[in-house]
Design a protein around this motif. Structure first.
Motif, PDB file in Angstrom:
ATOM      1  N   LEU A 135       0.022  11.515  -7.705  1.00  0.00           N
ATOM      2  CA  LEU A 135      -0.612  11.460  -6.396  1.00  0.00           C
ATOM      3  C   LEU A 135      -0.855  12.866  -5.856  1.00  0.00           C
TER       4      LEU A 135
ATOM      5  N   PRO B 258      -5.640   5.258  -4.660  1.00  0.00           N
ATOM      6  CA  PRO B 258      -4.662   6.348  -4.649  1.00  0.00           C
ATOM      7  C   PRO B 258      -5.310   7.643  -5.152  1.00  0.00           C
TER       8      PRO B 258
ATOM      9  N   THR C 149      -5.346  10.642  -7.128  1.00  0.00           N
ATOM     10  CA  THR C 149      -4.482  11.128  -8.194  1.00  0.00           C
ATOM     11  C   THR C 149      -5.175  12.206  -9.015  1.00  0.00           C
TER      12      THR C 149
ATOM     13  N   TYR D 150      -1.055   9.996   2.189  1.00  0.00           N
ATOM     14  CA  TYR D 150      -0.862   9.229   0.958  1.00  0.00           C
ATOM     15  C   TYR D 150       0.273   9.847   0.174  1.00  0.00           C
TER      16      TYR D 150
ATOM     17  N   ASP E  74       0.833  -1.199   0.000  1.00  0.00           N
ATOM     18  CA  ASP E  74       0.000   0.000   0.000  1.00  0.00           C
ATOM     19  C   ASP E  74       0.876   1.261   0.000  1.00  0.00           C
ATOM     20  N   LEU E  75       0.316   2.344  -0.543  1.00  0.00           N
ATOM     21  CA  LEU E  75       1.080   3.578  -0.722  1.00  0.00           C
ATOM     22  C   LEU E  75       1.135   4.464   0.515  1.00  0.00           C
TER      23      LEU E  75
ATOM     24  N   GLY F  38      -3.972   2.915  -2.436  1.00  0.00           N
ATOM     25  CA  GLY F  38      -3.572   3.831  -1.378  1.00  0.00           C
ATOM     26  C   GLY F  38      -3.569   3.087  -0.052  1.00  0.00           C
TER      27      GLY F  38
ATOM     28  N   VAL G 221       1.533   6.686  -9.911  1.00  0.00           N
ATOM     29  CA  VAL G 221       1.072   5.476  -9.222  1.00  0.00           C
ATOM     30  C   VAL G 221       1.138   4.288 -10.174  1.00  0.00           C
TER      31      VAL G 221
ATOM     32  N   ARG H  95      -1.672  -0.665  -7.613  1.00  0.00           N
ATOM     33  CA  ARG H  95      -1.389  -0.159  -6.275  1.00  0.00           C
ATOM     34  C   ARG H  95      -2.652   0.389  -5.632  1.00  0.00           C
TER      35      ARG H  95
END
Length: 373
Positions: free
Chosen positions: A283, A275, A277, A195, A108-109, A210, A204, A208
């Protein structure tokens, strides 16, 4: 902002005003409890207004988070803790929330900072060391006012969580104080999330998250979040639905403990964070702070009276809250897949939109790419 997939306007998270709970008439209290019960059975999420938290507390927390997360990565890493200690700093790509369900996905981001109840208030035994470890605070000269703002929010969110457990008990036909013996030394944690991508990365990667799909582990979560898209809830239709906090509302969701207590009559709902974005896939900032009111580590969760139909077995075996949380954290933090979450993982794997998890091929490719780097 880039358009988020799988958005459905007819999906509703009820907004519930709790301001009259303590002073309202019996009719008002019954109506409020009924609304909570309906949301708990159908969605597992609520939007709480009338919570009484001062208007300055949220911005104060957000400013403190911004100051901390702006520190250099190497400085933040000095506050990391071993996976079994649920405190301190977590860098980006260090956790996989989906492993708390036994489902593999790329890392995870999010980056996070956790604080909780300090064990010095609960003695020096093994339980205190395991479930109430000391907090790891940043240097107050580097982040002035951080601890004060965080502890202020911790107190307000905790008070709201305890108010909600009284409403929950009433809604379940129990004495309003039913949950107090299960929460008088609760292992509460505040997780502040940001994030972010590691230094040098701007876009990203495919697959993936978040924050990967998961259920929360304890009784109830009180969530402060930016009004930035990303949070999604898995509905009964098997689709992911976008959720934004309403103005002046805090998102509240039920955790596994309440689902197990009620034999799944109440929902511990799967959710994730895409994520956040922009249109070019870069991001953008999104912050949240989740207060987990988890219950006492030695409290045993077994079905409440009337929740198991006659002639059937409970959906879950009895377990202590400490055992359950430890097993879940071993998945998300220590990256050891949780092997006792069959009901939750089946719901996730049956979801129509599969971007919450990587396929076996995607996961293998992601691991190979990481090895090459």
């Amino acid at each position: 902002m880039a358009e988020l997939p799988v958005s459905h306007d007819d999906f509703d998270v009820p907004v519930i005003d709790v301001s009259r709970w303590s002073t309202g008439s019996a009719t008002e209290r019954a109506a409020l409890a009924s609304a909570v019960d309906a949301a708990a059975r159908s969605v597992g999420f609520l939007q709480i207004t009338g919570h009484g938290i001062p208007a300055t507390a949220g911005p104060g927390l957000a400013d403190a988070m911004d100051a901390f997360f702006a520190l250099p990565l190497e400085e933040k890493k000095t506050l990391c803790a071993p996976p079994e200690i649920n405190r301190g700093y977590t860098p980006p790509k260090a956790e996989k929330l989906s492993l708390s369900l036994g489902v593999t996905s790329p890392e995870d981001l999010f980056e996070a900072f956790n604080v909780g109840v300090d064990g010095t208030a609960h003695g020096e035994g093994a339980a205190a060391r395991a479930h109430f470890p000391a907090n790891r605070w940043p240097d107050p000269h580097r982040v002035p006012g951080f601890r004060e703002a965080v502890e202020t929010w911790f107190g307000h969110a905790g008070a709201l969580a305890r108010l909600l457990t009284g409403i929950f008990a009433h809604a379940l036909g129990l004495d309003e104080g039913f949950f107090r013996p299960y929460t008088d030394h609760s292992v509460d944690v505040l997780r502040m999330n940001n994030y972010a991508l590691p230094a040098g990365e701007t876009h990203v990667e495919r697959g993936r998250m978040g924050m990967g799909a998961h259920t929360d582990y304890g009784i109830v979560t009180v969530l402060w979040a930016d009004r930035v898209p990303g949070l999604q809830i898995l509905g009964d239709d098997g689709l992911w639905h976008d959720v934004l906090p309403a103005e002046d509302a805090l998102l509240v969701n039920l955790g596994d403990a309440l689902a197990r207590w009620t034999n799944d009559h109440w929902r511990s709902t799967l959710h994730r964070v895409l994520p956040p974005t922009d249109a070019e896939g870069r991001l953008v900032r999104r912050r949240s702070a989740a207060y987990f009111h988890d219950g006492n580590h030695d409290a045993v969760i077994s079905p409440l009276p009337g929740c198991v139909p006659a002639g059937t077995d409970p959906l879950y075996p009895p377990v202590t809250i400490g055992e359950h949380i430890t097993a879940k954290l071993a998945g998300s933090r220590a990256l050891r897949p949780h092997d006792d979450a069959a009901r939750e993982s089946a719901r996730l794997l049956a979801a129509t939109d599969t971007t919450a998890t990587a396929t076996a091929t995607d996961a293998a490719d992601a691991a190979a790419d990481d090895d090459e780097r």
